[in-house]
Design a protein around this motif. Structure first.
Motif, PDB file in Angstrom:
ATOM      1  N   LEU A  45     -38.333  46.229  28.375  1.00  0.00           N
ATOM      2  CA  LEU A  45     -39.464  46.289  28.320  1.00  0.00           C
ATOM      3  C   LEU A  45     -39.921  45.044  27.195  1.00  0.00           C
ATOM      4  O   LEU A  45     -39.757  45.803  26.006  1.00  0.00           O
ATOM      5  CB  LEU A  45     -39.548  47.483  27.938  1.00  0.00           C
ATOM      6  N   TRP A  46     -41.067  44.943  27.860  1.00  0.00           N
ATOM      7  CA  TRP A  46     -41.857  43.474  26.330  1.00  0.00           C
ATOM      8  C   TRP A  46     -43.325  44.605  26.658  1.00  0.00           C
ATOM      9  O   TRP A  46     -44.110  44.704  27.036  1.00  0.00           O
ATOM     10  CB  TRP A  46     -42.213  42.367  27.064  1.00  0.00           C
ATOM     11  N   GLY A  47     -43.926  43.654  25.148  1.00  0.00           N
ATOM     12  CA  GLY A  47     -45.331  44.691  25.406  1.00  0.00           C
ATOM     13  C   GLY A  47     -45.175  44.922  24.012  1.00  0.00           C
ATOM     14  O   GLY A  47     -45.822  43.519  22.882  1.00  0.00           O
ATOM     15  N   TYR A  48     -46.234  45.698  23.017  1.00  0.00           N
ATOM     16  CA  TYR A  48     -46.318  46.025  21.625  1.00  0.00           C
ATOM     17  C   TYR A  48     -46.159  47.828  21.345  1.00  0.00           C
ATOM     18  O   TYR A  48     -46.613  48.502  22.395  1.00  0.00           O
ATOM     19  CB  TYR A  48     -47.637  45.703  21.755  1.00  0.00           C
ATOM     20  N   GLU A 100     -43.782  42.110  22.164  1.00  0.00           N
ATOM     21  CA  GLU A 100     -42.256  41.942  21.443  1.00  0.00           C
ATOM     22  C   GLU A 100     -41.513  42.996  22.567  1.00  0.00           C
ATOM     23  O   GLU A 100     -41.932  43.593  23.345  1.00  0.00           O
ATOM     24  CB  GLU A 100     -42.740  42.890  20.436  1.00  0.00           C
ATOM     25  N   LEU A 101     -40.218  42.838  21.790  1.00  0.00           N
ATOM     26  CA  LEU A 101     -38.950  43.436  22.840  1.00  0.00           C
ATOM     27  C   LEU A 101     -39.914  45.266  22.651  1.00  0.00           C
ATOM     28  O   LEU A 101     -39.192  45.995  21.162  1.00  0.00           O
ATOM     29  CB  LEU A 101     -38.119  43.111  22.411  1.00  0.00           C
ATOM     30  N   VAL A 102     -39.995  45.941  23.092  1.00  0.00           N
ATOM     31  CA  VAL A 102     -40.438  47.427  22.941  1.00  0.00           C
ATOM     32  C   VAL A 102     -39.470  48.146  23.716  1.00  0.00           C
ATOM     33  O   VAL A 102     -39.556  50.166  23.340  1.00  0.00           O
ATOM     34  CB  VAL A 102     -41.378  47.834  23.399  1.00  0.00           C
ATOM     35  N   GLY A 103     -38.338  48.222  24.488  1.00  0.00           N
ATOM     36  CA  GLY A 103     -37.076  48.594  25.412  1.00  0.00           C
ATOM     37  C   GLY A 103     -36.574  48.809  26.246  1.00  0.00           C
ATOM     38  O   GLY A 103     -36.698  47.219  26.446  1.00  0.00           O
ATOM     39  N   HIS A 131     -26.662  54.132  23.917  1.00  0.00           N
ATOM     40  CA  HIS A 131     -26.672  53.091  23.479  1.00  0.00           C
ATOM     41  C   HIS A 131     -27.513  52.571  23.277  1.00  0.00           C
ATOM     42  O   HIS A 131     -28.044  51.810  22.294  1.00  0.00           O
ATOM     43  CB  HIS A 131     -26.369  52.363  25.196  1.00  0.00           C
ATOM     44  N   TRP A 132     -28.987  53.370  23.250  1.00  0.00           N
ATOM     45  CA  TRP A 132     -30.379  53.377  23.063  1.00  0.00           C
ATOM     46  C   TRP A 132     -30.618  53.310  21.728  1.00  0.00           C
ATOM     47  O   TRP A 132     -31.299  51.845  21.228  1.00  0.00           O
ATOM     48  CB  TRP A 132     -31.415  54.619  23.585  1.00  0.00           C
ATOM     49  N   PRO A 133     -29.840  54.046  20.724  1.00  0.00           N
ATOM     50  CA  PRO A 133     -29.824  53.566  19.101  1.00  0.00           C
ATOM     51  C   PRO A 133     -29.324  51.909  19.069  1.00  0.00           C
ATOM     52  O   PRO A 133     -29.549  51.264  17.782  1.00  0.00           O
ATOM     53  CB  PRO A 133     -29.185  54.610  18.905  1.00  0.00           C
ATOM     54  N   TRP A 134     -27.990  51.777  19.193  1.00  0.00           N
ATOM     55  CA  TRP A 134     -27.318  50.977  19.405  1.00  0.00           C
ATOM     56  C   TRP A 134     -28.498  49.694  19.300  1.00  0.00           C
ATOM     57  O   TRP A 134     -28.550  48.716  18.509  1.00  0.00           O
ATOM     58  CB  TRP A 134     -26.266  50.895  20.321  1.00  0.00           C
ATOM     59  N   VAL A 135     -29.185  49.495  20.532  1.00  0.00           N
ATOM     60  CA  VAL A 135     -30.235  48.330  21.224  1.00  0.00           C
ATOM     61  C   VAL A 135     -31.550  48.086  19.538  1.00  0.00           C
ATOM     62  O   VAL A 135     -31.482  47.449  19.363  1.00  0.00           O
ATOM     63  CB  VAL A 135     -30.564  48.449  22.245  1.00  0.00           C
ATOM     64  N   HIS A 136     -31.676  49.612  20.009  1.00  0.00           N
ATOM     65  CA  HIS A 136     -32.518  49.220  19.042  1.00  0.00           C
ATOM     66  C   HIS A 136     -32.264  48.664  17.214  1.00  0.00           C
ATOM     67  O   HIS A 136     -33.172  47.860  16.840  1.00  0.00           O
ATOM     68  CB  HIS A 136     -33.744  50.908  18.568  1.00  0.00           C
ATOM     69  N   GLN A 137     -30.687  49.766  17.003  1.00  0.00           N
ATOM     70  CA  GLN A 137     -30.749  48.520  15.582  1.00  0.00           C
ATOM     71  C   GLN A 137     -30.481  47.214  16.016  1.00  0.00           C
ATOM     72  O   GLN A 137     -30.474  46.242  14.549  1.00  0.00           O
ATOM     73  CB  GLN A 137     -29.968  49.849  15.153  1.00  0.00           C
ATOM     74  N   MET A 146     -38.781  52.508  19.987  1.00  0.00           N
ATOM     75  CA  MET A 146     -38.942  51.996  21.296  1.00  0.00           C
ATOM     76  C   MET A 146     -38.696  52.392  22.567  1.00  0.00           C
ATOM     77  O   MET A 146     -38.215  53.918  22.519  1.00  0.00           O
ATOM     78  CB  MET A 146     -37.572  51.157  20.792  1.00  0.00           C
ATOM     79  N   ALA A 147     -39.094  52.507  23.563  1.00  0.00           N
ATOM     80  CA  ALA A 147     -39.090  53.112  24.963  1.00  0.00           C
ATOM     81  C   ALA A 147     -37.868  53.009  25.731  1.00  0.00           C
ATOM     82  O   ALA A 147     -37.234  51.736  25.277  1.00  0.00           O
ATOM     83  CB  ALA A 147     -40.829  53.212  25.978  1.00  0.00           C
ATOM     84  N   HIS A 148     -37.264  53.704  26.324  1.00  0.00           N
ATOM     85  CA  HIS A 148     -35.793  53.600  27.120  1.00  0.00           C
ATOM     86  C   HIS A 148     -36.786  54.283  28.857  1.00  0.00           C
ATOM     87  O   HIS A 148     -36.751  55.507  28.374  1.00  0.00           O
ATOM     88  CB  HIS A 148     -35.247  53.984  26.782  1.00  0.00           C
ATOM     89  N   LEU A 149     -36.229  53.734  29.804  1.00  0.00           N
ATOM     90  CA  LEU A 149     -36.568  54.549  31.182  1.00  0.00           C
ATOM     91  C   LEU A 149     -35.247  54.608  31.648  1.00  0.00           C
ATOM     92  O   LEU A 149     -34.680  53.445  31.903  1.00  0.00           O
ATOM     93  CB  LEU A 149     -37.971  53.246  31.966  1.00  0.00           C
ATOM     94  N   ILE A 150     -35.171  55.328  32.659  1.00  0.00           N
ATOM     95  CA  ILE A 150     -34.387  55.538  34.112  1.00  0.00           C
ATOM     96  C   ILE A 150     -34.897  55.938  35.248  1.00  0.00           C
ATOM     97  O   ILE A 150     -35.832  56.363  35.230  1.00  0.00           O
ATOM     98  CB  ILE A 150     -33.473  56.855  33.636  1.00  0.00           C
TER      99      ILE A 150
END
Length: 225
Positions: A45-48, A100-103, A131-137, A146-150
């Protein structure tokens, strides 16, 4: 304070069509090889991000989505290539610095409706929340959230159409459920946050998954009424 995730109109078809393609259509490496269906898919996901201020919660706004075609996809898991994620992040920074890479987003495919309902397949797995905290870091440690959708999908025996409604049973505001043709969808949001260790000599952050979010998709109701 609750993190608000806002998904703009152009992102919605990218989310649903990528989930449908991975679920319904065969994925082959060669025309003579039997393909697989019912696979998970993965994207960015990209944005701000608008930080918390003036009494308003942090807002993560997604204006664009991209699909990870190199991700290793299975029926019950999907693993992106870290170098591919970094390449896209750097490419965007060079040519589209306004984004920006936001999620992230990924899909949960299921064979039938009873299975989804029994195990609440629209919710994050233990692996997702790791997984999500790893991506954020790894990819955006400078962002506070950051946002994460399923996007969960299953087939229906009968063709139907049900307008989007919010999830219930304590999940109100975090996602939606809807039906279209022979498909049923759920879309649910999560967030990660960067938390600074106040006792550290230098800035040191840990990254955590948050369930306390507000998912806002203004066009969803309009498009699927």
């Amino acid at each position: 304070m609750t993190v608000q995730i806002i998904i703009e109109d152009h992102v919605v078809p990218q989310l649903f069509t990528s989930a449908i393609e991975a679920y319904e259509f065969e994925h082959k490496t060669h025309k003579r090889v039997k393909g697989k269906t019912g696979l998970e898919t993965y994207g960015l996901l990209w944005g701000y991000v608008l930080p918390e201020r003036n009494g308003q919660a942090t807002r993560v706004v997604a204006t664009l989505a991209t699909i990870e075609t190199s991700a290793l996809r299975h029926e019950d898991s999907v693993t992106p290539d870290l170098e591919s994620l970094r390449m896209k992040r750097d490419f965007f920074q060079q040519y589209w610095p306004n984004l920006e890479l936001v999620g992230t987003f990924h899909s949960h495919p299921y064979d039938n409706l009873p299975t989804v309902q029994e195990i609440k397949g629209w919710r994050a797995s233990v692996g997702d929340k790791e997984h999500w905290p790893w991506v954020h870091q790894e990819l955006a440690p400078e962002l506070p959230h950051m946002a994460h959708l399923i996007v969960t999908i299953t087939g229906l025996e009968r063709r139907g159409r049900a307008a989007p409604k919010e999830l219930d049973n304590g999940e109100a505001g975090t996602g939606f459920v809807l039906s279209s043709d022979y498909r049923k969808f759920w879309i649910k949001g999560y967030a990660t946050e960067a938390v600074m260790d106040e006792d550290a000599v230098e800035a040191d952050y840990s990254f955590n998954t948050l369930d306390d979010i507000q998912l806002d998709i203004p066009s969803l109701v309009k498009r699927f009424q």
